[in-house]
Design an enzyme around this catalytic site. Sequence first.
Site, PDB file in Angstrom:
ATOM      1  CB  ALA A  65      -0.850  25.264  35.738  1.00 31.38           C
ATOM      2  N   GLY A 108      -4.591  27.025  32.468  1.00 35.91           N
ATOM      3  CA  GLY A 108      -5.077  28.141  33.460  1.00 35.91           C
ATOM      4  C   GLY A 108      -5.280  29.251  33.763  1.00 35.91           C
ATOM      5  CD  GLU A 111      -8.379  26.131  34.591  1.00 37.28           C
ATOM      6  OE1 GLU A 111      -7.768  26.040  34.552  1.00 37.28           O
ATOM      7  OE2 GLU A 111      -8.942  25.081  34.746  1.00 37.28           O
ATOM      8  CD  GLU A 131      -6.449  22.416  30.262  1.00 34.18           C
ATOM      9  OE1 GLU A 131      -7.401  22.828  29.973  1.00 34.18           O
ATOM     10  OE2 GLU A 131      -6.430  23.952  31.802  1.00 34.18           O
TER      11      GLU A 131
END
Length: 257
Positions: A65, A108, A111, A131
């Site tokens: 992200a 992300g 993911e 993260e």
Amino acid sequence: MAFETILVETKGGVGVITLNRPAQLNALNDQLIGELNQALDGFEADEAIGAILVTGSDKAFAAGADIKEMAAKTYMDAYKGDFIASWERISRCRKPVIAAVAGFALGGGCELAMSCDFVLAADTAKFGQPEIKLGIMPGAGGTQRLVRAVGKAKAMELCLTGRMMDAEEAERAGLVARVVPAQDLLAEALKTAEAIAAMSHTAAMMTKDCVNRAFETTLAEGIRYERRTFHAMFATDDQKEGMAAFMEKRRPQFRNS
Ligand code: HXC
């Protein structure tokens, strides 16, 4: 449709989406996820498309992200804006979605790859959930899908240390369907997607639905669901055509009906 953060093209029956923020290693910001979702909507609505390929660059599938976009968010921003909810669109796609991963698939990015139906990896791919190093945790399925893919021990270690796993380890662990040399990744992924798109689209969609059901239910219920779906296939033209073609020793002409 004009997109700024992704490239979208059609190759035969395959819809190809290339994440395209090279200066940010394809960091996933709101705009990119919005455009990705629009592209998925378009391919889902297009009868000619039988499979979707999501890929990035040689250096990064996606490095996570977008940290710069997230950094100043407050709890209320995240809660009221339902941050990350829009990332779920890809896992609701009814058509098969393949992730072709080279380079970094982190946070992300990992993911997103795991939200696809399966991952083909270049030998340069690196997966991880870093993260924790940012003082946060995975928020787009990392603590859930990674466990289902590689088991608790490895998932816990990866999430708690934030270390990266290379393609070979990812394949051994079950995160990746197949590893190919980096220079062959796109051709191989496209060949795989084209092979799927050449099948009955409805059979592929029902197959995907049943495989995914395995994660959501007990074995007995899953078997029952599979059997009901299997029975339903005898109502399709493609079942008649597929079996007739086998007996007549010719290639089937599926009509996706
Ligand atoms: C924003 C990012 C970024 C990210 C890289 N960049 N990752 N920008 N968000 N996630 C930017 C860098 O700031 C830099 O831009 C440019 O991309 C190139 O990155 P470098 O760090 O210079 O490249 P390199 O030295 O090769 O290192 C690559 C890397 C490193 C190891 C992948 O960039 C890295 O550690 N990135 C962060 C990975 C990460 O923590 N991902 C998880 C994010 S949190 P500038 O302009 O500065 O030169 C997350 C939460 C998910 O994903 C939960 C819900 C979605």
